[in-house]
Design an enzyme around this catalytic site. Sequence first.
Site, PDB file in Angstrom:
ATOM      1  N   TYR A 143      55.465  12.494 -27.173  1.00 58.29           N
ATOM      2  CA  TYR A 143      54.293  12.220 -26.345  1.00 58.29           C
ATOM      3  C   TYR A 143      53.131  11.785 -27.254  1.00 58.29           C
ATOM      4  O   TYR A 143      52.856  12.427 -28.275  1.00 58.29           O
ATOM      5  CB  TYR A 143      53.946  13.485 -25.539  1.00 58.29           C
ATOM      6  CG  TYR A 143      52.596  13.387 -24.881  1.00 58.29           C
ATOM      7  CD1 TYR A 143      52.303  12.356 -23.991  1.00 58.29           C
ATOM      8  CD2 TYR A 143      51.601  14.314 -25.158  1.00 58.29           C
ATOM      9  CE1 TYR A 143      51.053  12.257 -23.408  1.00 58.29           C
ATOM     10  CE2 TYR A 143      50.353  14.222 -24.570  1.00 58.29           C
ATOM     11  CZ  TYR A 143      50.088  13.178 -23.697  1.00 58.29           C
ATOM     12  OH  TYR A 143      48.848  13.081 -23.128  1.00 58.29           O
ATOM     13  N   ASP A 169      59.511  21.295 -27.505  1.00 60.20           N
ATOM     14  CA  ASP A 169      58.763  20.876 -26.322  1.00 60.20           C
ATOM     15  C   ASP A 169      59.792  20.627 -25.217  1.00 60.20           C
ATOM     16  O   ASP A 169      60.556  19.653 -25.274  1.00 60.20           O
ATOM     17  CB  ASP A 169      57.949  19.606 -26.644  1.00 60.20           C
ATOM     18  CG  ASP A 169      57.114  19.130 -25.451  1.00 60.20           C
ATOM     19  OD1 ASP A 169      57.458  19.457 -24.307  1.00 60.20           O
ATOM     20  OD2 ASP A 169      56.128  18.394 -25.680  1.00 60.20           O
ATOM     21  N   LYS A 197      53.318  19.381 -15.709  1.00 62.00           N
ATOM     22  CA  LYS A 197      54.380  18.503 -15.215  1.00 62.00           C
ATOM     23  C   LYS A 197      55.278  19.243 -14.213  1.00 62.00           C
ATOM     24  O   LYS A 197      54.819  19.603 -13.145  1.00 62.00           O
ATOM     25  CB  LYS A 197      55.150  17.944 -16.410  1.00 62.00           C
ATOM     26  CG  LYS A 197      54.228  17.373 -17.514  1.00 62.00           C
ATOM     27  CD  LYS A 197      53.495  16.153 -17.031  1.00 62.00           C
ATOM     28  CE  LYS A 197      52.344  15.640 -17.879  1.00 62.00           C
ATOM     29  NZ  LYS A 197      52.077  16.076 -19.190  1.00 62.00           N
TER      30      LYS A 197
HETATM   31  C1  LIG Z   1      56.350  15.847 -23.430  1.00 60.19           C
HETATM   32  C2  LIG Z   1      54.911  16.217 -23.314  1.00 60.19           C
HETATM   33  N1  LIG Z   1      54.403  17.183 -24.097  1.00 60.19           N
HETATM   34  C3  LIG Z   1      53.099  17.550 -24.031  1.00 60.19           C
HETATM   35  C4  LIG Z   1      52.215  16.914 -23.181  1.00 60.19           C
HETATM   36  C5  LIG Z   1      50.769  17.324 -23.155  1.00 60.19           C
HETATM   37  O1  LIG Z   1      50.493  18.098 -22.032  1.00 60.19           O
HETATM   38  P1  LIG Z   1      49.078  18.142 -21.267  1.00 60.19           P
HETATM   39  O2  LIG Z   1      48.836  16.765 -20.746  1.00 60.19           O
HETATM   40  O3  LIG Z   1      49.304  19.182 -20.233  1.00 60.19           O
HETATM   41  O4  LIG Z   1      48.049  18.534 -22.291  1.00 60.19           O
HETATM   42  C6  LIG Z   1      52.697  15.895 -22.345  1.00 60.19           C
HETATM   43  C7  LIG Z   1      51.786  15.194 -21.413  1.00 60.19           C
HETATM   44  O5  LIG Z   1      52.089  14.153 -20.904  1.00 60.19           O
HETATM   45  C8  LIG Z   1      54.078  15.536 -22.426  1.00 60.19           C
HETATM   46  O6  LIG Z   1      54.595  14.571 -21.650  1.00 60.19           O
END
Ligand SMILES: Cc1ncc(COP(=O)(O)O)c(C=O)c1O
Length: 389
Positions: free
Chosen positions: A108, A180, A205
């Site tokens: 990400y 993650d 998500k």
């Molecule tokens: C795989 C992944 N990890 C972490 C995040 C970060 O999360 P947040 O947007 O809740 O801060 C995202 C956000 O799109 C993501 O898709």
Amino acid sequence: MSSDKNELQSMKQATRFIHAGAHPDPSTGAIMTPIFQTSTYVQEAPGKHKGYEYARSQNPTRQALEEALAVIENGKYGLAFGSGVAATDAVIKLLNPGDEVICGNDMYGGTYRLFSKIFSRFGIQFKYIDTCKSENVHAAITPQTKLIWIETPTNPLMNVSDIRAIAAIAKKANVLLCVDNTFATPYLQNPLDMGADIVMHSATKYLGGHSDVIQGALIMNNPELREQLYFIQKSCGAVPGPLDCFLVLRGIKTLHVRMKQHCENGRKIAHFLRQHPKVDKVLWCGFEDHPQFEVAKSQMRDFGGMMSFTLKDDSVDAATKVLCSTKLFSLAESLGGVESLINHPASMTHASIPREERIKNGLTDGLIRLSVGIEDADDLIADLAQAIG
Ligand SMILES: Cc1ncc(COP(=O)(O)O)c(C=O)c1O
């Protein structure tokens, strides 16, 4: 009546997801966890209180959610944060200047930005490698390595890393492994069971599931690690509000039902795209010819509703036309909600990664990412068919 955490851990997933963290409110019997919208708690005498002093440190709604997070990820402890990025931030704050992190070269964009633009300024080194080949991880470890960070499947290229193999490498080198698990969710994959030390989620998500909350989560088994991360949570203060905790608690109750449908719709749409004459590559880890299909099959229960694709006309103009023509798939960042979303990683979610880096790792300007929702699959296919033309 309410099930205790240990009793629940031995039950099947659907039961765990529905009952995780749920205890009738002792003052009223309310079946749903109350939203404790308070900043502080009255004490009888200095230090004489009911276990709650100040809401950055303790909040009953957050505690219920943190228990639920532990239950659904087969962990002992959960911690909730104000966003997924805040949860990631807390993990990196376990480290000291001079420490090294080995991480994937496809992740990400916000995680990459946090690593490369914030923490690298504080003397933490990040090595971006292809973690799909576990031997690369082994080769990259040095005496300074303190953490391995993997996202699997990755956002947006759907690459899969072997959690068991990397956990074994991490254990041997006495290095922490954080996974993650946002894309897979605990419905499909439980990294702690495969040897990971920490599971991270953007609860924004699939856990929340309704595109109405920003939140992050960490789950772990080791009590010392939990204490260190709790200390960071309360000291740095990136805690979620009680209403947001309530929303994620509610989301978790239907995670299994939603995920089942995301997987079913995802499978149909991946196959539809694959046979479309104007579509070039479809990246979805459920295809038998996906380069890491065997690993995916061994660590995931199904393959989810996230996928990316390119058109044979790999121009930004052609991609933009599709991105602007769908009617059910809304053009937006984020993913994992009940409604379908379409996204252009190069200019949206992954714009913070320098273009050369992106292209080198396979994230081209024409790549389109889909978060397949749980609407009727035939309607979704008809929408994509008219948009691709
Ligand atoms: C795989 C992944 N990890 C972490 C995040 C970060 O999360 P947040 O947007 O809740 O801060 C995202 C956000 O799109 C993501 O898709």
